[in-house]
Motif scaffolding. Sequence first.
Motif, short mmCIF file in Angstrom:
data_model
loop_
_atom_site.label_atom_id
_atom_site.label_comp_id
_atom_site.label_asym_id
_atom_site.label_seq_id
_atom_site.Cartn_x
_atom_site.Cartn_y
_atom_site.Cartn_z
N THR A 173 0.81 -1.22 0.00
CA THR A 173 0.00 0.00 0.00
C THR A 173 0.85 1.27 0.00
OG1 THR A 173 -0.12 0.05 2.44
CG2 THR A 173 -1.82 -1.20 1.27
N ASP A 232 -2.94 6.10 -1.55
CA ASP A 232 -3.39 6.99 -0.48
C ASP A 232 -4.01 6.15 0.63
OD1 ASP A 232 -6.10 6.38 -1.20
OD2 ASP A 232 -6.12 8.01 -2.65
N THR A 233 -4.34 6.80 1.74
CA THR A 233 -4.80 6.08 2.92
C THR A 233 -6.06 5.27 2.64
OG1 THR A 233 -3.85 7.73 4.41
CG2 THR A 233 -5.56 6.31 5.32
N GLU A 234 -7.03 5.86 1.95
CA GLU A 234 -8.29 5.17 1.69
C GLU A 234 -8.07 3.93 0.83
OE1 GLU A 234 -12.76 5.89 -0.19
OE2 GLU A 234 -11.33 7.56 -0.09
N ASN A 235 -7.34 4.09 -0.27
CA ASN A 235 -7.07 2.95 -1.15
C ASN A 235 -6.21 1.90 -0.45
OD1 ASN A 235 -8.42 3.20 -3.69
ND2 ASN A 235 -7.11 4.94 -4.17
#
Length: 228
Positions: free
Chosen positions: A174, A178-181
């Motif tokens: 990851t 980004d954080t959400e993905n």
Amino acid sequence: MYAVEVERLTKIYGHGETAVTAIADASLQVKPGELVAILGPSGSGKTTLLTSIGLINEPTRGRVILDGTTIADDGWRKGLDLKRVRREKIGFIFQAHNLIPFLTALENVMVALEINGMARREARARATELLEALNLGHRLETYPAFLSGGEAQRVAIARALANRPKVILADEPTAALDTENGKNVMALLKKLAVEHRSAILVVTHDHRMVEGFDRIFDVRDGRIMGER
């Protein structure tokens, strides 16, 4: 049976006064269906541990057993076909998705199956099934350059799952998201571990990405400091 067993694994680079111990006396066990994190800062030895489990980096000492097969016992086991074991038992997911740029999403997954001897028609059906399950059915004929970061990583996950490996190794999967993905990818890995009964080991330095993991091994200065 454990999918992954590591006993006192040690990896030393160099010799004599220049020797560097990257990982020392690491032991862990992972069951089928478990999602496990190897958590630590850069340079802590976590990637060395992962690549030693994945038949990329030969351990100096210690034992590694994958799906009941001893692959290392103070070095690679003599007479073992490492490429075959890696191809049949292990799926890799890397920080960079490493998709082949001139192949479509579908073809990137198919190639992993065809290399393993699957007929093209069957490989196409299997790859399509995986990509559709990962909500990429509308992207089958799309080239990597036109995929979002999250989409490309999901194609890489489909490729890692293609041959139904018992063990999936993910190195900072990851870091480029980004954080959400990133959290979506981790949630997906958790779901896949359970559904496919695969042992999934994820190397990460990001504490935010380990919510929902079954277990976490903290690595510092080449040693597993604890489990939680």
